[in-house]
Every structure is written in C-alpha cells, then in structure tokens.
Design a protein around this motif. Sequence first.
Motif, PDB file in Angstrom:
ATOM      1  N   UNK A  35     127.217 -14.956 -16.436  1.00 11.83           N
ATOM      2  CA  UNK A  35     126.730 -14.685 -17.904  1.00 11.83           C
ATOM      3  C   UNK A  35     125.654 -14.485 -18.284  1.00 11.83           C
ATOM      4  N   UNK A  36     124.670 -15.102 -18.463  1.00 14.35           N
ATOM      5  CA  UNK A  36     122.950 -14.507 -18.683  1.00 14.35           C
ATOM      6  C   UNK A  36     122.378 -13.622 -17.930  1.00 14.35           C
ATOM      7  N   UNK A  37     122.648 -12.989 -16.769  1.00  7.59           N
ATOM      8  CA  UNK A  37     122.232 -12.375 -16.209  1.00  7.59           C
ATOM      9  C   UNK A  37     123.111 -11.007 -15.652  1.00  7.59           C
ATOM     10  N   UNK A  38     124.379 -10.377 -17.047  1.00  6.78           N
ATOM     11  CA  UNK A  38     124.656  -9.777 -17.893  1.00  6.78           C
ATOM     12  C   UNK A  38     125.641  -9.197 -15.490  1.00  6.78           C
ATOM     13  N   UNK A  39     125.624 -10.090 -15.434  1.00  4.32           N
ATOM     14  CA  UNK A  39     127.036 -10.110 -14.386  1.00  4.32           C
ATOM     15  C   UNK A  39     128.655 -10.548 -14.204  1.00  4.32           C
ATOM     16  N   UNK A  40     129.241  -9.579 -13.771  1.00  2.81           N
ATOM     17  CA  UNK A  40     130.337 -10.237 -13.572  1.00  2.81           C
ATOM     18  C   UNK A  40     131.466  -9.908 -12.388  1.00  2.81           C
TER      19      UNK A  40
END
Length: 590
Positions: free
Chosen positions: A434-439
Amino acid sequence: MEPNITEDKTYYHTLRRNMLITVVVVSFMPLIFVSGIILYHFQTSYTEKVAAHIESLVNQHRLQIDTFLKERQNDILFLTDSYTFRELSDEAFLRKTFDIIRKEHGQVFQDLGVVDHEGRQVAYVGPYRLEKASYAGADWFRSAIKEHAYISDVFSGLRGTPHFIVASRGEWNGNPYILRATVDFQYFNRVVQEIRMGETGSAFIVNRKAELQTETSLDISKDDELLRNLMEQALKTKGDVQINVLEGDKTRAEKLYATGLLNNGNWALIYRQRMNDAFAEIYRTWWIALAVFIAGAVAIVTMAVIVSRRMIGRIKAADGEKEMMNQQVIESNRLASLGEMAAGIAHEINNPVAIMVEEAGWISDLLDEAEFHESENLDEFRTSLGQIKKQGIRCRDITHKLLSFARRSESERQLIKINDMVEEVVGLFSHQAKYSNVRIVTKYAEDLPYVHASQTELQQVLFNLINNALDALRPTGGKIVIMTGCEENMAVIEVKDNGPGIPRANLMRIFDPFYTTKPVGKGTGLGLSICYGILNNMGGKITVASSMGIGTNFRVFIPHQDMLPEAAPDSPPAAETALTETHQSPIGSP
C-alpha cells in the motif's frame, strides 16, 4: 624429621610458575599462528575482490562512456555521409535534421552547425547566436579539418560555458567542410558522476594534459603530475584498466586510483577512493580480530593461572586426591547433562506454548456463549485469540526447526493447501504494498491437489519472490499478480510484476549465490539462490521470464500429492532460466 617449609614453598612456587608459562606459551602459539594465517588469507582475498570490483566498475563505465561518444560520433558521420554540403548548409534542412536527431536521442546535442574549409560557420541551428561565427583560429577546427571524425576536449569557446565538439569532415567541390555538434556537458557529466562507491569513491575524466573534462568535487589541484603519470601508464598498457595505490603524506591520506582510457586514448577515466574507505571491511576485521585476540589472551592467562593453582593445590593435598577426582567426575557428568539439557530446551518450550494455544482455544469457546455476544469488543477478542493461537503454532514450528537443525534431520513436511499458504504470505505484504503504491492481485485455481513439503520453506520462497517484485516496483509503483495452478503433475505458483524487467545479460546469473544488481550495501545476492536450493531439494524447479519495460514472471513448480519428492527421479530437474523476450502467458484467466 620436620619438612623444610621454605623449600616446599619455593618448589611449589617454581613449579606453578613453570606450569603457567608452559600453558600460556602452548596456548598462544596456535592462536597466533592460526589467526595470522586466517587474517592474511582474508586480507589477500578481500583486497583482490575489492580491486576486481573497482576494475570491473571502471571498465563497465568506461565502455559505457566510450559507447556514448562513438554513438554521437556515428550520428554526425551518418549525416555527412548521407547528405551533401549544399543540403546541410540549408538552414531549414539543417533545422529539420536537428529536430529529428533530438527527437530520437533527446537533449544530448545542444546545437548543430556547418563550417566551411576557411572556418566560417555557414549554417547553424541552436540556442546561441553563432550563425556567422568564425572558427579559423580554434584548436578544435584545426584538428577536425585533418580527421574524418573528431571529438574535442572540453572548452568554453564563444559561448562561455563548458562543452565539447563532435565533428565529422566531408568533401564538396574539392574542399573539405565540417559538420559539428555540441554535446550537452551536464548530461555527459552526470553519466560520469554516477560512478560512486563507499563514502569517498568517485570518478572524473582528464585529457592528456591532465586537464579536467568533467566536474568533480574532489580536490585535485595539486595532482597534475600524478594525473599525467597515470595517463602515461594507461597509454603504455594499451587501454587495460590499471589499479594503483599511492601513499599520502601527513595531510593527505593514502588513496587507490583506477585508470582506463577513453576516446581513442585522448581521455582517461580516473576513479579515486581513499584506502581506508575502499578497504574499510579489512580494517574493521583487524579491529575485531584484535579484540578477540585480547579477549582470548585474557581468557588463556586467567585459565592458566587457575589451572596451575589447582594443579599445585592437588599436589599439595595428596590425601584429598581421591575425593577431588570423584568431584571432578561428578562435575563432568553434570556438564554432559547440561549439554543434553541445552539440546532439550527447544523441546521444553513447546509445553508452555501448547498450554497457551489450548487456553486460547478455551477462551475462544467461552466467547461463543450468549453473555459475550453483546460485547463491543467481541471481534477484537476473537482476532487477538486468533493471533495468539497462530503465533503459538509459529513458536512450535520454530522450536521444531531448531531441533531439526540440531539433530541434522529433514525439515518437517506436511500436506499443504497452496492457496491458503499463498494467501497467508500475501497478507504479510499488504501494508508494505500500500505504501509503495503497488497493487497485489491474486488469482487462485480451484481444486488444487495438496503438496507434501515444508510450509516454512515454501513460505520463504514466496516471500523472497514477492519482496523482489516490490523492490522492482517501489520507485514507480505498479501491480503484482500472483496465480496458482496445476501443470504437468506439478502445482504451480506464478509471481508476475509489471516492473522494469531484468536485462537479458543478467538472467543467466540471477540464481547464482551472491549475485545481485542492487547497490553496494542493499543486497546479499542469496535470496533467489536459496529459493533454487529449496525447490531443488523438493524435486521442483523455478523458471523466470523477463522483458525490459514489460515486467518479470517467476514460476515455481512443486510436486503435488500424486508425485511426492521421494518418487521423483534421482537427479531432480535443475532450475530453468527462460531467456525470453516476450511476456509469458499466465495460468488461468488472462
């Protein structure tokens, strides 16, 4: 006759002193000998490793910079070979050509100009007012008019800012002319400044006159003679990267230099780093070894004193020898028992853990009673109890693994539901993704067969693959797709990301121990090697497919219940590396 007490004291004192010296000398000699050999070989191998790494680093960037210069030179040569002087001297045509080059190569070229044989610029495209500039007296013009292709040194020139010229010579009506372009100095400078290692390691470029061709934060104002000597040495070795260690004076520390030629020997790429930075690990090891040696020396002397005193005491107390020997036997048995107890500590931990898990289950049953149904914290209680039970089981697994290691036994294998195991590991990465902008997207095949394997080892494999995918996507964000399926009597777990991909040259080595593409200090190079070993021992395999700019796809194959590892061939298949340039099709739905 009374015994001579004074003689007895002298005898026992001399005996104790000789025994003490003997024990200390005998103990110190192998300690010094073994430590010296180990430190010598460590220093030698580590020094060679650091030198080889620096040489590889400089050589890699040297080839990269040389390739950059040759590509820019070929761009200009292509224009002189493809078009006539009349076409190139037409500013409209020249501007169109310049726009095409910049569109293809970015802002590398700052301007483009055509200079006739008398040094007059007859056509110019660029941000400076140089349309009618005369270069008849310029050093670069006199050199370029004599050569088919030419790259100048960095100079300020008419524009007053550092730059260098890439030029090619053409012929028109029997007279030579020059097509010249200016390379963006800041872009070129950034390419060189990327060469860094440690706290003090950085690089710069000089010409044959030891003049800087790039910017540098290093103080080299007093190093002109040194730089010229390094340049001459590099010229004598015909381009091989040279490593030199030069001693400093009281105010200047000892430094390591690595030199490689560029631009057909006209420039040299010089990498400089302080020795105490380049070989910091060696110095740290020496300090650690010294501390260990001192601690060992203190322990040896202490033990020698204790042993000598005990031995003299035993000699003096002859009547109590038997009792002391019996006591020694008792102490030896206690030590042996202590060893067995130490091996059983991990096993004993399971007892309170089992009680903890059982009590958590009992409390969970109590929460099902009606009196707790209206509690506002009922869900939190159940969640916490679930965590207690889960962590208790985890403690049990850890202690079992400790026992397995101590007894050199196989890791515990059990029947595992692939989908449940994958879901559990994915849950560990939810916040990090979430904090790495990864889904993270999961696609599970239904009715998968059980696999018979160590759950902790499979979790470690999947953990490493997801962690690597997150590292690849962390700068830009993206998506990780995790799928399960079944293929050729194997359960398959697929981890796919849409990151930058792995270069083709690196694919063949990613499963090698200690191989990593991460910066120094950011990676060990053991993750994928461990995954390969775990799967190889299970009779499975791991494959990888990657395309630059598209992403990377790892596929893990595990024998399922119908093909246990015991029934697999004697030589399980090695990990395969799929050197594909197209994206691999996923399992299940696209």
